[in-house]
Design an enzyme around this catalytic site. Structure first.
Site, PDB file in Angstrom:
ATOM      1  N   ASP A  52      23.041 144.788  26.485  1.00 20.50           N
ATOM      2  CA  ASP A  52      23.143 143.349  26.703  1.00 20.50           C
ATOM      3  C   ASP A  52      21.758 142.740  26.935  1.00 20.50           C
ATOM      4  O   ASP A  52      21.395 141.715  26.344  1.00 20.50           O
ATOM      5  CB  ASP A  52      24.067 143.111  27.905  1.00 20.50           C
ATOM      6  N   GLU A 124      27.207 145.731  21.928  1.00 22.38           N
ATOM      7  CA  GLU A 124      26.115 145.817  22.899  1.00 22.38           C
ATOM      8  C   GLU A 124      25.786 147.272  23.249  1.00 22.38           C
ATOM      9  O   GLU A 124      24.616 147.629  23.403  1.00 22.38           O
ATOM     10  CB  GLU A 124      26.470 145.046  24.170  1.00 22.38           C
TER      11      GLU A 124
END
Lengths: 232, 232
Positions: A52, A124
């Site tokens: 992320d 992610e």
């Protein structure tokens, strides 16, 4: 991973992992770990935490460099539109990552494999694994194939002003005369379709269509920018 | 920048900027730009946008690697405590960055130079400038001097469990016998002070003090971890 992911990545993205255990971790859901308690497996959440942050930086850097005159507020809105569940879940499906997630049986039954929040997580966590295995240049290369072209495909046009962007791009090195011309319009009055061209100092740079002159100008400017960026 | 910032950075952090215009941008507030309309100045907000993402990644990566067994939820809480206005404004003051901000007169009068939100912004914009000028290794080096030592100084102890961390660190390569012993306690009953030691397989690793045995054990484990990380 015995389910073909490493071959898929090699074939379609020219990505070869050294530490394939990172890929295993990135594509394993907690429900799968719970169902295989004796295999000492890890699930993706920690690696997704890292991925992320990698995506936040990679997208921020790209936008910062590509739009040298865009104010911070617009950069932030554009980043928020790109770095989000909606976008990432689409990227995950585009890359066929949904097919490689290791899920528990209960989650499989409840259609978790199609759930945007899970697909976003997996995108992610893949990025996190790629970063750990090969560093940021490899991530930049991958997302320049998967993520950034979406800007030129118009995914974020509601947040962008291509005419202003083109003007700023062309006028970096001094004044340029930018002109938009109507090439044609057809269709009935209630459904007209305009074609506009854009030129700089008399040289044709692009053309675009739209249901209004303004929309066609934006499309023409976008086409010009794509060409100019490709020739840089 | 003629106000001594480049010398300060060189002297205290061994940082020499190639593109000093990035530093100018990073330390210039919008109010200063407004007061000097003819100087074609830039203010820090765009570069802060980038620096914020750089810090998110650098801290995430550090925590991910330092705490290999910490679950994602705890990593996130720890990151949130480190990457925040309160921490960053303190770092900015510690680095004397407050002295180098270019502010408009009105903002100066309203004490903006001491405002935590501005100090936080400036810390981030400095990080953004450093990243652009010298890349992530330079950022990692700088924040390993300024940011990460705060973990060992106990800034985030309310979020950490040093005893668990020590156990996980020591047992990476197999079973280790970890023992805590009370070395002494003194002070009156209502204000006792305990000193505890921690050893692994009989080898003394650290000692710590606290107003409870539990707090003293945490302090001992923290000291042991600092030594172990230093010897890695």
């Amino acid at each position: 991973m015995t389910n073909g992911l490493t071959d898929w990545l090699k074939e379609h993205f020219e990505i070869e992992f050294q530490r394939t255990e990172l890929l295993d971790e990135a594509f394993t859901h907690a429900s799968y770990v719970n169902e295989h308690p004796n295999q000492n497996l890890k699930y993706y959440e920690r690696i997704e935490f890292l991925g992320d942050a990698v995506m936040q930086l990679a997208v921020s850097e790209y936008l910062f460099l590509r739009y040298p005159s865009l104010p911070e507020g617009k950069l932030s809105r554009l980043r928020a539109a790109m770095v989000c569940e909606d976008s990432f879940s689409k990227f995950a499906v585009e890359c066929h990552f949904d097919q490689y997630i290791r899920l528990g049986k209960g989650e499989e039954k409840s259609q978790a494999r199609q759930r945007p929040s899970l697909l976003c997580d997996i995108f992610e966590s893949f990025i996190g694994a790629l970063y750990l295995d090969q560093g940021k240049p490899a991530v930049d290369k991958f997302i320049s194939q998967i993520v950034f072209p979406k800007i030129d495909l118009g995914w974020f046009d509601h947040l962008l002003d291509h005419k202003t962007e083109l003007q700023e791009f062309l006028q970096q090195d001094g004044d340029v005369d930018i002109e938009y011309h109507e090439l044609e319009n057809d269709g009935p009055e209630h459904d007209k379709r305009y074609t506009m061209t854009v030129s700089a100092d008399g040289e044709l740079l692009g053309q675009g269509q739209g249901h209004s002159k303004k929309a066609a100008e934006q499309a023409a400017a976008r086409e010009a920018l794509i060409k100019l960026h490709a020739n840089k």
